[in-house]
Write a protein that holds these residues in place. Structure first.
Motif, mmCIF file in Angstrom:
data_model
loop_
_atom_site.group_PDB
_atom_site.id
_atom_site.type_symbol
_atom_site.label_atom_id
_atom_site.label_comp_id
_atom_site.label_asym_id
_atom_site.label_seq_id
_atom_site.Cartn_x
_atom_site.Cartn_y
_atom_site.Cartn_z
ATOM 1 N N UNK A 139 26.296 -48.973 -29.928
ATOM 2 C CA UNK A 139 24.937 -49.013 -29.365
ATOM 3 C C UNK A 139 23.875 -49.062 -30.456
ATOM 4 N N UNK A 140 24.300 -48.918 -31.698
ATOM 5 C CA UNK A 140 23.424 -48.855 -32.879
ATOM 6 C C UNK A 140 22.461 -47.661 -32.803
ATOM 7 N N UNK A 141 22.825 -46.656 -32.055
ATOM 8 C CA UNK A 141 22.035 -45.419 -31.959
ATOM 9 C C UNK A 141 23.014 -44.259 -31.813
ATOM 10 N N UNK A 142 22.726 -43.150 -32.483
ATOM 11 C CA UNK A 142 23.637 -41.998 -32.489
ATOM 12 C C UNK A 142 23.266 -41.064 -31.333
ATOM 13 N N UNK A 143 23.543 -41.479 -30.093
ATOM 14 C CA UNK A 143 22.994 -40.751 -28.944
ATOM 15 C C UNK A 143 24.050 -40.353 -27.901
ATOM 16 N N UNK A 144 25.314 -40.304 -28.284
ATOM 17 C CA UNK A 144 26.334 -39.974 -27.271
ATOM 18 C C UNK A 144 26.026 -38.643 -26.576
ATOM 19 N N UNK A 145 25.619 -37.642 -27.342
ATOM 20 C CA UNK A 145 25.379 -36.319 -26.748
ATOM 21 C C UNK A 145 24.288 -36.398 -25.679
ATOM 22 N N UNK A 146 23.296 -37.258 -25.897
ATOM 23 C CA UNK A 146 22.211 -37.386 -24.912
ATOM 24 C C UNK A 146 22.713 -38.024 -23.621
ATOM 25 N N UNK A 147 23.618 -38.976 -23.743
ATOM 26 C CA UNK A 147 24.162 -39.620 -22.540
ATOM 27 C C UNK A 147 24.994 -38.603 -21.747
ATOM 28 N N UNK A 148 25.801 -37.817 -22.465
ATOM 29 C CA UNK A 148 26.623 -36.814 -21.773
ATOM 30 C C UNK A 148 25.737 -35.781 -21.088
ATOM 31 N N UNK A 149 24.620 -35.430 -21.744
ATOM 32 C CA UNK A 149 23.674 -34.488 -21.118
ATOM 33 C C UNK A 149 23.034 -35.146 -19.893
ATOM 34 N N UNK A 150 22.752 -36.422 -19.981
ATOM 35 C CA UNK A 150 22.166 -37.149 -18.847
ATOM 36 C C UNK A 150 23.107 -37.164 -17.653
ATOM 37 N N UNK A 151 24.386 -37.393 -17.917
ATOM 38 C CA UNK A 151 25.376 -37.383 -16.831
ATOM 39 C C UNK A 151 25.406 -36.012 -16.157
ATOM 40 N N UNK A 152 25.467 -34.973 -16.966
ATOM 41 C CA UNK A 152 25.532 -33.619 -16.407
ATOM 42 C C UNK A 152 24.258 -33.307 -15.626
ATOM 43 N N UNK A 153 23.112 -33.731 -16.164
ATOM 44 C CA UNK A 153 21.842 -33.481 -15.490
ATOM 45 C C UNK A 153 21.763 -34.194 -14.151
ATOM 46 N N UNK A 154 22.295 -35.404 -14.091
ATOM 47 C CA UNK A 154 22.282 -36.162 -12.835
ATOM 48 C C UNK A 154 23.128 -35.454 -11.785
ATOM 49 N N UNK A 155 24.307 -34.984 -12.207
ATOM 50 C CA UNK A 155 25.183 -34.290 -11.257
ATOM 51 C C UNK A 155 24.522 -32.998 -10.778
ATOM 52 N N UNK A 156 23.912 -32.272 -11.715
ATOM 53 C CA UNK A 156 23.284 -30.991 -11.353
ATOM 54 C C UNK A 156 22.117 -31.208 -10.395
ATOM 55 N N UNK A 157 21.434 -32.343 -10.531
ATOM 56 C CA UNK A 157 20.278 -32.617 -9.666
ATOM 57 C C UNK A 157 20.705 -33.185 -8.312
ATOM 58 N N UNK A 158 22.006 -33.455 -8.142
ATOM 59 C CA UNK A 158 22.500 -33.962 -6.857
ATOM 60 C C UNK A 158 22.397 -35.474 -6.710
ATOM 61 N N UNK A 159 22.298 -36.187 -7.832
ATOM 62 C CA UNK A 159 22.248 -37.660 -7.766
ATOM 63 C C UNK A 159 23.679 -38.194 -7.675
ATOM 64 N N UNK A 160 24.350 -37.833 -6.614
ATOM 65 C CA UNK A 160 25.789 -38.081 -6.515
ATOM 66 C C UNK A 160 26.120 -39.096 -5.419
ATOM 67 N N UNK A 161 27.266 -39.789 -5.501
ATOM 68 C CA UNK A 161 28.211 -39.678 -6.599
ATOM 69 C C UNK A 161 27.643 -40.290 -7.868
ATOM 70 N N UNK A 162 27.823 -39.589 -8.995
ATOM 71 C CA UNK A 162 27.435 -40.149 -10.290
ATOM 72 C C UNK A 162 28.524 -41.135 -10.689
ATOM 73 N N UNK A 163 28.108 -42.370 -10.912
ATOM 74 C CA UNK A 163 29.097 -43.379 -11.307
ATOM 75 C C UNK A 163 28.911 -43.726 -12.773
ATOM 76 N N UNK A 164 30.004 -44.030 -13.431
ATOM 77 C CA UNK A 164 29.955 -44.464 -14.836
ATOM 78 C C UNK A 164 30.382 -45.922 -14.887
ATOM 79 N N UNK A 165 29.617 -46.741 -15.597
ATOM 80 C CA UNK A 165 29.991 -48.141 -15.838
ATOM 81 C C UNK A 165 30.492 -48.261 -17.268
ATOM 82 N N UNK A 166 31.666 -48.846 -17.445
ATOM 83 C CA UNK A 166 32.188 -49.063 -18.800
ATOM 84 C C UNK A 166 32.584 -50.522 -18.974
ATOM 85 N N UNK A 167 32.195 -51.084 -20.099
ATOM 86 C CA UNK A 167 32.636 -52.427 -20.479
ATOM 87 C C UNK A 167 33.613 -52.250 -21.637
#
Ligand code: SAM
Length: 355
Positions: free
Chosen positions: A142-170
């Motif tokens: 991604x040319x940015x050192x931000x994995x921890x922020x994405x993982x925090x974003x996923x957890x935050x989405x689940x905690x806020x009830x934005x479910x089902x949280x889906x992950x897209x991977x290429x």
């Protein structure tokens, strides 16, 4: 199959498909620089006046919902969370009648902070893009050192009830194709729904190579075998490499969903594969797209666009906007044609169309 021309009501095309799922790009800009999406220096971004204003976006979505039968609205980009008005736009769309289902596709940066406000505004759920669980690999990809922020974003989405949280991977060969089992284990452990997307010829650099693409069949085979236990990537990802998953076809109706889904180890957890290239689903496509500068696209791969921004700013009323939108969708092609020798990649890359 042919259909009656859509002069009234829904967004029907000449093959009888009806578009009910609207993808709205809120910006072409992004705060990551994924190597398979855009160059390190970014792209020539749309200038401010070219972008639809928040009110213009809401008006066009209202026309789509009230007059054209759209029932699903997905905000995307670029990165939709960097649009300052995103929460207000969601709230205005959630107030429409009939209320559409509202989702958002994001890279997850800042989502931990924004998730509660988005949820309160009426967002139903999110898709978060995540191609690797390895921090160094994430930084390279991604040319940015931000994995921890994405993982925090996923957890935050689940905690806020934005479910089902889906992950897209290429998955990309030699880059992260050894990580499919680890990504699935991660998703299962956190209650996220994982979808692998075949890489499509939509990169700004035009570097896509069909022969190098990781196919849906390969992804499924890797998940079933558990991948190669000896690969460095699996070891780094912390997965129990070598232990395969039992995948059985999901009995749930697929409908117009792009993902084919499988029950994992008997269910209820599922995994999806979006085989856009090798298993195209154009015959069931129910999507219509609005770019951040107000162009309607009938398909990700369309080479034509229909300008709603010009009409809107010239004073068109809602009837006229709806008529133009219907006309744009009527011309939707039967399929994306990636396998056709005459296939031409669209001028706009994925990030500027809205993925
Ligand atoms: N920034 C948001 C995000 O990261 O989800 C939304 C826009 S991004 C273009 C949407 C999705 O498109 C991401 O999951 C990304 O991995 C995917 N994508 C980008 N280029 C692609 C390509 N050439 N083929 C397949 N998927 C692609």
């Amino acid at each position: 199959m042919t259909a009656a021309r859509g002069t009234d009501g829904v967004l029907v095309d000449r093959y009888g498909r009806v578009a009910r799922d609207l993808r709205v790009s809120l910006t072409d800009k992004c705060n990551l620089r994924c190597t398979y999406c855009m160059p390190a220096e970014g792209l020539p971004w749309l200038a401010g006046p070219q972008l639809l204003s928040d009110d213009e976006i809401v008006r066009l979505v209202r026309v789509a919902v009230e007059r054209l039968g759209v029932t699903e609205v997905r905000f995307t980009g670029g990165e939709p969370l960097i649009r300052p008005g995103v929460v207000g736009i969601v709230a205005a769309v959630a107030a429409l009648e009939p209320r559409p289902r509202i989702s958002l596709t994001t890279n997850g940066l800042g989502l931990d902070r924004l998730a509660p406000a988005l949820r309160a505004a009426g967002l139903d759920r999110v898709n978060v893009s995540l191609d690797t669980l390895d921090a160094a690999r994430f930084a390279r990809l991604t040319r940015r050192d931000r994995l921890a922020d994405v993982l925090a974003g996923l957890a935050g989405a689940a905690a806020a009830g934005l479910t089902p949280v889906k992950i897209n991977s290429v998955l990309m060969r030699g880059v992260n194709d050894d990580e499919a089992p680890a990504l699935l284990r991660f998703a299962l452990a956190h209650g996220y729904e994982l979808r692998f997307i075949e890489q499509m010829p939509l990169d700004a650099q035009h570097g896509w190579d069909r022969a190098a693409m990781v196919t849906a069949d390969e992804i499924l085979a890797t998940l079933r075998t558990g991948g190669d236990a000896s690969t460095e990537g699996n070891a780094r990802s912390g997965g129990d490499a070598g232990t395969g998953f039992d995948l059985t076809p999901d009995p749930a109706e697929r409908g117009a969903a792009p993902a084919e889904t499988w029950l994992v180890d008997g269910g209820p957890a599922r995994v999806g594969v979006i085989g856009s290239v090798t298993r195209p689903f154009c015959g069931d496509c129910d999507r219509t797209r609005l770019t951040a500068d107000g162009q309607v696209r009938a398909c990700l791969f369309a080479t034509e666009e229909s300008d709603l921004r010009g009409a809107l700013r010239a004073g068109a009323d809602d009837d006229e906007l709806a008529r133009r939108w219907r006309a744009a969708m009527w011309g939707k092609r039967a399929g994306h044609g990636i396998d056709d020798p005459t296939f031409l990649q669209p001028a706009r890359p994925m990030s500027a169309i809205g993925g």
